[in-house]
Design an enzyme around this catalytic site. Sequence first.
Site, PDB file in Angstrom:
ATOM      1  N   ASN A 241      23.630  11.623 -12.157  1.00 34.82           N
ATOM      2  CA  ASN A 241      22.704  10.908 -13.033  1.00 34.82           C
ATOM      3  C   ASN A 241      21.326  10.697 -12.391  1.00 34.82           C
ATOM      4  O   ASN A 241      20.596   9.777 -12.755  1.00 34.82           O
ATOM      5  CB  ASN A 241      23.291   9.569 -13.478  1.00 34.82           C
ATOM      6  N   GLU A 361      27.254   0.919 -20.471  1.00 32.11           N
ATOM      7  CA  GLU A 361      27.903   0.418 -19.246  1.00 32.11           C
ATOM      8  C   GLU A 361      29.073  -0.453 -19.678  1.00 32.11           C
ATOM      9  O   GLU A 361      28.906  -1.598 -20.114  1.00 32.11           O
ATOM     10  CB  GLU A 361      26.909  -0.402 -18.406  1.00 32.11           C
TER      11      GLU A 361
HETATM   12  O1  0X9 Z   1      22.284   3.979 -12.155  1.00 32.05           O
HETATM   13  C1  0X9 Z   1      22.827   4.626 -13.051  1.00 32.05           C
HETATM   14  O2  0X9 Z   1      22.885   5.852 -13.053  1.00 32.05           O
HETATM   15  C2  0X9 Z   1      23.453   3.889 -14.233  1.00 32.05           C
HETATM   16  N1  0X9 Z   1      24.226   2.776 -13.761  1.00 32.05           N
HETATM   17  S1  0X9 Z   1      25.622   3.044 -12.983  1.00 32.05           S
HETATM   18  O3  0X9 Z   1      26.057   1.846 -12.343  1.00 32.05           O
HETATM   19  N2  0X9 Z   1      26.733   3.423 -14.014  1.00 32.05           N
HETATM   20  O4  0X9 Z   1      25.417   4.085 -12.052  1.00 32.05           O
HETATM   21  C3  0X9 Z   1      22.381   3.324 -15.120  1.00 32.05           C
HETATM   22  C4  0X9 Z   1      21.269   4.223 -15.419  1.00 32.05           C
HETATM   23  C5  0X9 Z   1      20.391   3.611 -16.422  1.00 32.05           C
HETATM   24  N3  0X9 Z   1      19.046   3.927 -16.203  1.00 32.05           N
HETATM   25  C6  0X9 Z   1      18.192   3.089 -15.548  1.00 32.05           C
HETATM   26  N4  0X9 Z   1      18.574   1.957 -15.082  1.00 32.05           N
HETATM   27  N5  0X9 Z   1      16.919   3.458 -15.456  1.00 32.05           N
HETATM   28 ZN    ZN Z   2      27.513   5.295 -13.762  1.00 25.31          ZN
END
Ligand code: 0X9
Ligand code: ZN
Length: 474
Positions: A241, A361
């Site tokens: 991600n 989430e």
């Molecule tokens: O950090 C991430 O990739 C996502 N959270 S996780 O804890 N599941 O890893 C959220 C990504 C959302 N995008 C932003 N916060 N900009």
């Molecule tokens: Zn995640």
Amino acid sequence: MKPFAIAKILTLGLFSFTFNSFSSQVLQVPNSPVNQKILDKLDLDYACMGNTKDHLHFHLDQRAKNILESNKFSKTSLFKDSKIVNENIESQFDIESFSKTKNDLGIYHTHQELVQELQETAKKYPSLTELKVVGTTVEGNDIHAIVLSNKKSTLDKKSFLVTGTHHAREWISTEVPLASIQDLLQSFSSDDEASTILNNSTLVYVPMLNVDGAIFSRTQQRMWRKNRRKEGISSTGVDNNRNYAYEWGGAGASGSAWSNTFRGPEAMSEVENKVIAQLHDQYDFVTAISFHSYSELILWPWGFTDKMKSKDHKIFEKYGKKMGAIMGGYKPIQASGLYPASGVFDDYLYGQHGVLTYTIELGKQFVPKPSEVPTINSNGSKLLRYMFTEARAPFENVANTTEYQIAQALENIVKSLNINSEVTSYTNELSALQSFKKEQIEAVMKDLDMSPLTRIQINRLIKKQALFNTLQDK
Ligand code: 0X9
Ligand code: ZN
């Protein structure tokens, strides 16, 4: 050690205490740009572990403790007003509490069980499903997608994408897509809503995208997040991600292979990310939902910047609020309101391809208690039914108004602001703004909640560009 004791020692500026190295905690710190910078700089893991607009939670594991020990200066700011909110984050993965044997994870699917279930499902519903291998990982595992659609229906179909497990430790994120698959197939012949959805849609599910990471988290290291890409001889992994080709390499993504948010050597370097790009090429999705855990949030673009809202913010908010309600009170917000992160799924599909894209989430833990899973699964299945029914042409009524064109031009400028601040590099974007009135631009900036600093920066650039144009004309 009690949170109070830690806070006290730290506010006193004494750094000689030793952390307890046998349990791994989650520390809550105020969510401020300064703390985000420190956490980024030290490459600490502050993914969604109960994060809110006001608080960031980060994983205080042995690595973090070592880093903090050798960066005593950063601790002063970071530990001000901090408290431990989870004494032992690993305990949620205590499979003994919900399973009898080592290879069985109770209500949660192992990779093998997942593949078996998909195969059985495809066999049971041949006219409604197609099981596909859409990629092979670096460790040689197949990535499966299952496509749901009534093959006999000749109606025009819209395509939707549903993914689970971008992040290895977020086990619940595979369960919701699986539950939704069963929900629709089982009720196809008895329930109008389900049959309408399967008659007029193509639903592409990838319940476990990061297969290598998922296997590793289930068998070796519970808190593993990334995929298992090798750098030299170690499998340091890439954060899938952070690897997408939209604002890749910007804020909230690390260039260090050891970081939990490692962006990878280049955009789309990872097979998992390529799979998503290829699926979009093939199916042309209108809407996409990516399940993650945890924090009970509904997130949408932009992820890469908190300098502004997207030009489609109202549309994102409309569906986001409804999904939040369906989930029983999840908070709907623009993703960067939590913390900026670039190279993310939502920004890529929306920014690059115009898909209405959300990150959900799930739950209050990476691995919610087995007793909580049925409710999460059933709410998640309802959420997807709602989107399959209502978000079929989400941008259809968006008029190409002056405001929309201004917002588009501003978006492009904000994107380039991230890269460099030389006026010459904005020429195209700035010229796009030249034809609009100052008051109109100001009004759109306000509507997009643009930060005062960004407004000043852009106004300065507009002035410079105007001057540049006048000089050129002479
Ligand atoms: O950090 C991430 O990739 C996502 N959270 S996780 O804890 N599941 O890893 C959220 C990504 C959302 N995008 C932003 N916060 N900009
Ligand atoms: Zn995640």
